[in-house]
Design a protein around this motif. Sequence first.
Motif, PDB file in Angstrom:
ATOM      1  N   ILE A 188      -0.258  -6.120  -8.987  1.00 54.47           N
ATOM      2  CA  ILE A 188      -0.252  -5.448 -10.285  1.00 54.47           C
ATOM      3  C   ILE A 188      -0.465  -6.464 -11.404  1.00 54.47           C
ATOM      4  N   ASN A 189      -1.435  -6.194 -12.274  1.00 52.49           N
ATOM      5  CA  ASN A 189      -1.734  -7.057 -13.434  1.00 52.49           C
ATOM      6  C   ASN A 189      -1.988  -8.511 -13.030  1.00 52.49           C
ATOM      7  N   GLU A 193      -6.423   0.962  -9.393  1.00 53.60           N
ATOM      8  CA  GLU A 193      -5.551   0.525 -10.487  1.00 53.60           C
ATOM      9  C   GLU A 193      -4.302   1.388 -10.464  1.00 53.60           C
ATOM     10  N   LYS A 194      -3.144   0.735 -10.538  1.00 49.95           N
ATOM     11  CA  LYS A 194      -1.890   1.483 -10.557  1.00 49.95           C
ATOM     12  C   LYS A 194      -1.849   2.363 -11.819  1.00 49.95           C
ATOM     13  N   GLN A 195      -1.553   3.671 -11.602  1.00 52.26           N
ATOM     14  CA  GLN A 195      -1.532   4.628 -12.724  1.00 52.26           C
ATOM     15  C   GLN A 195      -0.099   5.006 -13.077  1.00 52.26           C
ATOM     16  N   PHE A 214      -3.957   6.620   5.807  1.00 57.12           N
ATOM     17  CA  PHE A 214      -4.233   5.288   5.263  1.00 57.12           C
ATOM     18  C   PHE A 214      -4.552   5.444   3.776  1.00 57.12           C
ATOM     19  N   ASP A 215      -3.519   5.306   2.964  1.00 57.19           N
ATOM     20  CA  ASP A 215      -3.684   5.389   1.516  1.00 57.19           C
ATOM     21  C   ASP A 215      -3.462   3.991   0.961  1.00 57.19           C
ATOM     22  N   PHE A 216      -4.560   3.362   0.535  1.00 58.08           N
ATOM     23  CA  PHE A 216      -4.501   1.964   0.104  1.00 58.08           C
ATOM     24  C   PHE A 216      -4.319   1.820  -1.403  1.00 58.08           C
ATOM     25  N   ARG A 217      -3.887   2.890  -2.047  1.00 52.19           N
ATOM     26  CA  ARG A 217      -3.485   2.784  -3.454  1.00 52.19           C
ATOM     27  C   ARG A 217      -2.130   2.080  -3.548  1.00 52.19           C
ATOM     28  N   VAL A 218      -1.860   1.538  -4.707  1.00 48.10           N
ATOM     29  CA  VAL A 218      -0.545   0.964  -4.990  1.00 48.10           C
ATOM     30  C   VAL A 218       0.003   1.744  -6.175  1.00 48.10           C
ATOM     31  N   PHE A 257       0.840  -1.193   0.000  1.00 46.53           N
ATOM     32  CA  PHE A 257       0.000   0.000   0.000  1.00 46.53           C
ATOM     33  C   PHE A 257       0.874   1.243   0.000  1.00 46.53           C
ATOM     34  N   ASP A 258       0.381   2.280  -0.638  1.00 46.15           N
ATOM     35  CA  ASP A 258       1.190   3.483  -0.859  1.00 46.15           C
ATOM     36  C   ASP A 258       1.677   4.107   0.442  1.00 46.15           C
ATOM     37  N   SER A 259       0.741   4.414   1.353  1.00 46.93           N
ATOM     38  CA  SER A 259       1.124   5.110   2.595  1.00 46.93           C
ATOM     39  C   SER A 259       0.209   4.670   3.722  1.00 46.93           C
TER      40      SER A 259
END
Length: 470
Positions: free
Chosen positions: A440-441, A468-470, A427-431, A417-419
């Motif tokens: 990823i994929n 989705e990873k950008q 709590f940033d659950f982006r990747v 997770f990002d942060s």
Amino acid sequence: MKRFSIFCCMMPVACCLLLLSCKKDSFISSPDALLRTSTDSLKYDTVFTTIGSVTKSFKIINDNNQKLRLGRVKLMGGTASAYKMNVDGIATTEATNLVIEANDSIYVFVSVTINPNATNLPFVVSDSILIDYNGNSRFIQLQAFGQNANFLRNRVITGNITWTNNLPYVILGSLRIDTTASLTIQPGCRIYSHADAPFIVDGTLIVSGTKTNNVVFTGDRLDDPYKDLPASWPGIYFRGTSKNSIMTFAVVKNAYQAVVLEKPSINANPKLVLHQSVVDNAYDVGIFSVNSSLNADNCLVSNCGNNIVLSYGGNYNFTHCTVASFSNSYILHKNPVLNLTNFALQNGTTVTADLNAVFRNNIFWGDEGGLVDNEVLVNKQGANPFNVLFEKNLYRALNDPSNSTLTGNIKNLNPSFDSVDVSKRIFDFRVTKNSSAPGINAGVASGFPKDLDDKNRNVGLPDLGCYEKQ
């Protein structure tokens, strides 16, 4: 002799009058002294449309045959309070050593002055007045509306109603969508519920948020520290007759039980479709379904006492969801983020029901503090049909989910997770920063082209989770 007899007869009467007078002049000091107030709360139901002041009053009543001394009458918010107090003719924030004569009373006047356009104010401005006497404490609760809003107290929605975002909505008491009614909530609406105000759906709820104008459900205290407290309002309850509800770009946070569904759908559609939405910081359960039906896609369910509990069977589809929990200052992560069963205990007897559930392209993760070994827990009892599929998910577990079909899942690889900074409540659950993240994929084509940020999923294999990873 006759005069003497009359004089002697009169003496006890005089003595009694003297004693009674002395008793009324003395103070009662027992903690059992009789004291009452004309009310236990002052509620200012006026909706302030301009800066204004409203004054109300209550009485403190001494029901004893002796004087009563009040140690203090105190406005708990002090000089910083939106309220002003006048005790027995004296303006003050704290009056001490007040004497109330036997079988008498004093008045307390309380005024509140509010600028309803002050956005830093909570929607319900609360304070209290403390009354101390003979070792006892009693509180008078104060409550006023703090901002312009659509205030709905114990409201029942009938017909087909649409809410626009001209003003926020404040729910007091409860709000219920009637069995044959529907409520459509347009983008940008904010719904603030009081601590005792559930949002009940017996008909249909349509939440039509967008990424830039989502619809927020939360508690009505927006001041620190209350704005981040879990269990600050009950939650949204989809009851037995509810049908065809859809929530898009909704944020449901700080509830006791955020989204609750009960009983099967009354038609072929899921009781609720949850699309590109967030459920966060619920004290007890984020999503709690009992023998019901739910489709959820591209949703984030985070940091709840129990993130998702699906009990006593039902029909479920979860696609591209991130379900994650980390212990923090409000909630300890001690339960699996997904708990799925086909049974329940009713009146001391275990009952079972059919269960059909598909989990595809999700992330189920929790911090590795040692309190939870398996973040996905599946339990079965009885012989009812039981069909559970986990396909292309990432989860943390010592043991794979039992009683389930498992296809291409990833186990115990950190999703990156990002942060996440618990101390700062980040709590940033982006990747987004780690191209080698295991999700990823790693998914399978699902038919959902947009993620929670409303960004396009990659052409080809999508990422796991709601982002989705950008």
